[in-house]
Scaffold this motif. Structure first.
Motif, mmCIF file in Angstrom:
data_model
loop_
_atom_site.group_PDB
_atom_site.id
_atom_site.type_symbol
_atom_site.label_atom_id
_atom_site.label_comp_id
_atom_site.label_asym_id
_atom_site.label_seq_id
_atom_site.Cartn_x
_atom_site.Cartn_y
_atom_site.Cartn_z
ATOM 1 N N GLN A 70 -4.970 4.341 2.570
ATOM 2 C CA GLN A 70 -4.742 3.016 2.003
ATOM 3 C C GLN A 70 -3.652 2.353 2.820
ATOM 4 N N LEU A 71 -3.746 1.059 2.975
ATOM 5 C CA LEU A 71 -2.706 0.336 3.699
ATOM 6 C C LEU A 71 -1.573 0.011 2.717
ATOM 7 N N PRO A 72 -0.332 -0.139 3.163
ATOM 8 C CA PRO A 72 0.127 -0.061 4.552
ATOM 9 C C PRO A 72 0.228 1.380 5.069
ATOM 10 N N VAL A 73 0.219 1.488 6.390
ATOM 11 C CA VAL A 73 0.217 2.802 6.998
ATOM 12 C C VAL A 73 0.946 2.742 8.354
ATOM 13 N N VAL A 74 1.492 3.883 8.770
ATOM 14 C CA VAL A 74 2.042 3.985 10.127
ATOM 15 C C VAL A 74 1.160 4.954 10.898
ATOM 16 N N LYS A 109 10.480 -4.689 7.350
ATOM 17 C CA LYS A 109 10.702 -5.397 6.081
ATOM 18 C C LYS A 109 10.939 -6.878 6.327
ATOM 19 N N PHE A 139 5.604 4.650 3.613
ATOM 20 C CA PHE A 139 4.197 4.496 4.015
ATOM 21 C C PHE A 139 3.661 5.861 4.428
ATOM 22 N N LEU A 168 10.008 3.777 5.016
ATOM 23 C CA LEU A 168 9.317 2.674 4.336
ATOM 24 C C LEU A 168 8.474 3.165 3.164
ATOM 25 N N ALA A 215 7.801 5.722 8.869
ATOM 26 C CA ALA A 215 6.902 5.836 7.719
ATOM 27 C C ALA A 215 7.663 6.361 6.500
ATOM 28 N N LYS A 274 1.034 -4.486 7.463
ATOM 29 C CA LYS A 274 0.061 -3.564 6.865
ATOM 30 C C LYS A 274 -0.158 -2.334 7.729
ATOM 31 N N SER A 294 12.479 0.143 10.676
ATOM 32 C CA SER A 294 11.942 -0.061 9.328
ATOM 33 C C SER A 294 12.556 -1.308 8.694
#
Lengths: 269, 382
Positions: free
Chosen positions: A179-183, A114, A146, A144, A141, A120, A110
């Motif tokens: 929705q982005l961002p996503v893992v 960064k 996400f 972060l 995820a 994204k 992670s």
């Protein structure tokens, strides 16, 4: 606008017949050839396909970056990722990363996301062939902030803001928009990975691969490696698979009690 | 065995082996049985940059030589000669543009052929003009800014499947062989159609059709080189492409040899593996020696073509004729070693034997190759 796709890959021993050291309870990796975790090959292919699908969006600068945490020789699988179509690769390697469990590994990954910036979509294979935990994706995820969508079998559509995915559940599929961002973690059925092209093989051979350690990632050494790990491997043994599904249907409180009972009496059964 | 391949050649081999293992071998018997053109496999070959081998970097190619084309063709032919033929025939189709086309023609056609997005075909043979290629009857007449083509080409590999065709037609009947010209014809040009798909003994994954021109309109700018250069362009093209036919032959021979060797170690008769019998051992030894000799000749001819040596035409003809005769013999012997099993479609060697035969026939029969060799010997000596 920049749109980066980060693909997390892992170096694993190629043989599925790896022996366990009876004294240290660790995997005996000596002599086994190291390869990309087979599930991650599908993640790379999907990362490349997503970049290709976004090519039509004007003024979107896309890049697929392959990332692995491991010893310096893991560079080999990063070059292979480039030959499979990744634009760039980063090696996360530092002596203090040694002995990391999934949590410590996720902290490193992670931090890398960064540092790469503008990530994204992060794509992982569904699990590694050696550790088999499938935990790194969700943990990255979480760290972060996400959303995480696992066991993806199809990327139905996407643009620079959202993604529509087909996710395998135990006995059904869900269609999920995020929705982005996503893992995401992907299944084998998501694609048919390409055979590396000659151009990309030449590119892979000559690519310069950056190495980032705790200094570059600005992480505290105590949060990674054995010290930063929340778990310890106490014992490794061969497990006989015995899958029994028990359906529990009653009110929520009773269900929780029932599950609690199942978990804490499991060893006795 | 080491062949002192360069790093780039090793990469080509690696890619081709993967294509053979993962994409060709699982479907080759079905492609043969049902006569299916390998569109998907050709796309994969295109994605792997193998069509780029023929073409200079300026037109999105890799700028390698005929040797690299031969290496790729050899490995692909180990999987399926029908697929390898479809691959190599595209190269044959665009070689005239590469050899004699204008920069404008190269800019227009080569990039999409390099990527494999489009494939090509070579249209020379006619019903009454095979070995005697000089007696083609297809005519091209200049009318205003277009040539009008009329006639029929026969047995054209990739016919109907290719997007771009190099077509040879007579522009001046009074000049005989010097009255032929070469044209670039696109699949959707008005007046261009295809005859039925031919049923063949082997290479059944490849498509072979007639090209039919009925007042086909070809823009003047699609003339390759100048009027009257057609026959020279065709000969130059075939000089360059012949080593690749040799490479196809080496590939199919090697594949048959490997099958026979493997089988001979497993098959037991009279209480022992048949590989322990001298009769089989000597067959294997001859097959291996001939295949190796053919490979060396093919590689040497390819290097001669790449270096533009004056003897390259003779060596190309030698490589084509020698390697294809070897392929026929080795595949036939492989069927013999496998015996009754070899004759059955459950094993791949009968297909290899059927496929190998064409290498003695197409791109100039072996008898024509001997003419080329002898005439060159008599004219130029050593």
């Amino acid at each position: 606008m920049k749109f980066k796709i980060m693909v997390c890959i892992k170096q694993v021993p190629s043989s599925t017949e790896i022996k366990i050291d009876p004294v240290t309870n660790t995997l005996m990796r000596e002599g086994a050839e190291n390869i990309i975790n087979p599930f991650d090959v599908y993640a790379i292919e999907e990362g490349v396909r997503i970049r290709e699908r976004l090519a039509d969006i004007p003024e979107l600068e896309t890049e697929t970056v392959a990332v692995t945490m491991g010893p310096p020789q893991s560079e080999k699988i990063l070059r292979e990722a480039i030959s499979l179509g990744a634009d760039k690769a980063v090696l996360l390697s530092d002596r203090s990363f040694a002995g990391s469990d999934t949590l410590a590994t996720s902290r490193v990954l992670s931090a890398a996301a960064k540092k790469i910036s503008d990530v994204k979509i992060i794509i992982c294979g569904k699990q590694s062939m050696d550790g088999d935990t499938g935990q790194v994706g969700p943990e990255v995820a979480q760290l972060l902030g996400f959303p995480f969508i696992g066991y993806v079998s199809e990327v139905r559509s996407l643009d620079n803001k959202k993604i529509l995915l087909k996710q395998l559940k135990e006995k059904k599929y869900d269609i999920i928009e995020a929705q982005l961002p996503v893992v995401i973690s992907v299944l084998k059925e998501i694609n048919n990975p390409r055979i590396p092209g000659l151009k990309n093989m030449m590119k892979a051979k000559n690519a310069s691969i950056e190495t980032w350690g705790i200094k570059e990632l600005m992480i505290d050494a105590s949060k990674v490696g054995l010290d930063g790990s929340a778990t310890r491997v106490v014992k490794i043994f061969k497990h006989e698979i015995n899958s029994n599904t028990k359906m529990i249907s009653s009110d929520l409180k009773a269900q929780i009690d029932e599950i609690y009972k199942e978990i804490f009496t499991y060893d006795k059964n | 065995m080491s062949y002192f391949y360069t790093e780039e050649q090793e990469m080509i081999i690696d890619i081709c082996n993967r294509i053979v293992r993962e994409k060709i071998n699982p479907v080759r018997s079905q492609l043969d049985e049902d006569e299916i053109f390998p569109t998907e496999i050709l796309s994969e070959i295109g994605r792997s940059d193998l069509f780029r081998l023929f073409i200079p970097e300026k037109w999105d190619g890799m700028g390698t030589g005929i040797l690299e084309v031969c290496i790729a063709t050899e490995i692909l032919s180990k999987g399926c000669l029908g697929v390898a033929t479809s691959y190599a025939a595209s190269g044959l189709g665009f070689l005239p543009i590469l050899i004699s086309g204008s920069d404008e023609q190269k800019d227009r056609y080569l990039p999409s052929l390099a990527s494999g997005g489009k494939i090509a075909a070579f249209g020379l043979t006619e019903a009454d003009a095979g070995s005697d290629a000089g007696s083609i009857k297809t005519k091209a007449k200049l009318e205003g800014s277009n040539y009008i083509l009329n006639g029929t080409k026969q047995w054209i590999t990739n016919g109907g499947e290719a997007d771009i065709y190099s077509v040879f037609a007579v522009t001046d009947e009074s000049k005989g062989i010097r009255g032929a010209s070469a044209f670039i014809v696109e699949k959707d040009f008005e007046g261009f159609s295809f005859g039925k798909k031919e049923k063949k003994l082997g290479i059944r994954a490849s498509a072979t059709r007639e090209l039919v021109f009925e007042n086909c309109i070809v823009p003047k700018e699609n003339l390759i080189g100048k009027e009257g250069m057609g026959f020279i362009i065709a000969m130059k093209t075939l000089d360059k492409s012949r080593p690749a036919v040799g490479a196809q032959a080496v590939g199919v021979a090697q594949a048959a040899l490997e099958e026979a060797l493997c089988y001979s170690k497993i098959r037991k008769q009279f209480g022992q593996a048949i590989s322990s019998f001298q009769a089989i051992q000597h067959m294997l030894a001859e097959m291996a020696t001939n295949t190796e000799a053919a490979r060396q000749l093919v590689y040497h001819a390819a290097k001669a073509v790449d270096s533009e040596l004056k003897e390259s035409s003779r060596l190309s003809a030698m490589a084509k004729f020698f390697a294809s005769d070897v392929a026929m013999k080795v595949t036939t012997d492989a069927v013999q070693i496998l015996g009754g099993y070899g004759y059955m479609r459950d094993y791949p060697v009968e297909k290899m034997m059927r496929d190998a035969k064409i290498t003695q026939i197409y791109e100039g029969t072996n008898q024509i190759q001997k003419n080329v060799i002898a005439l060159d010997l008599i004219k130029n000596g050593f």
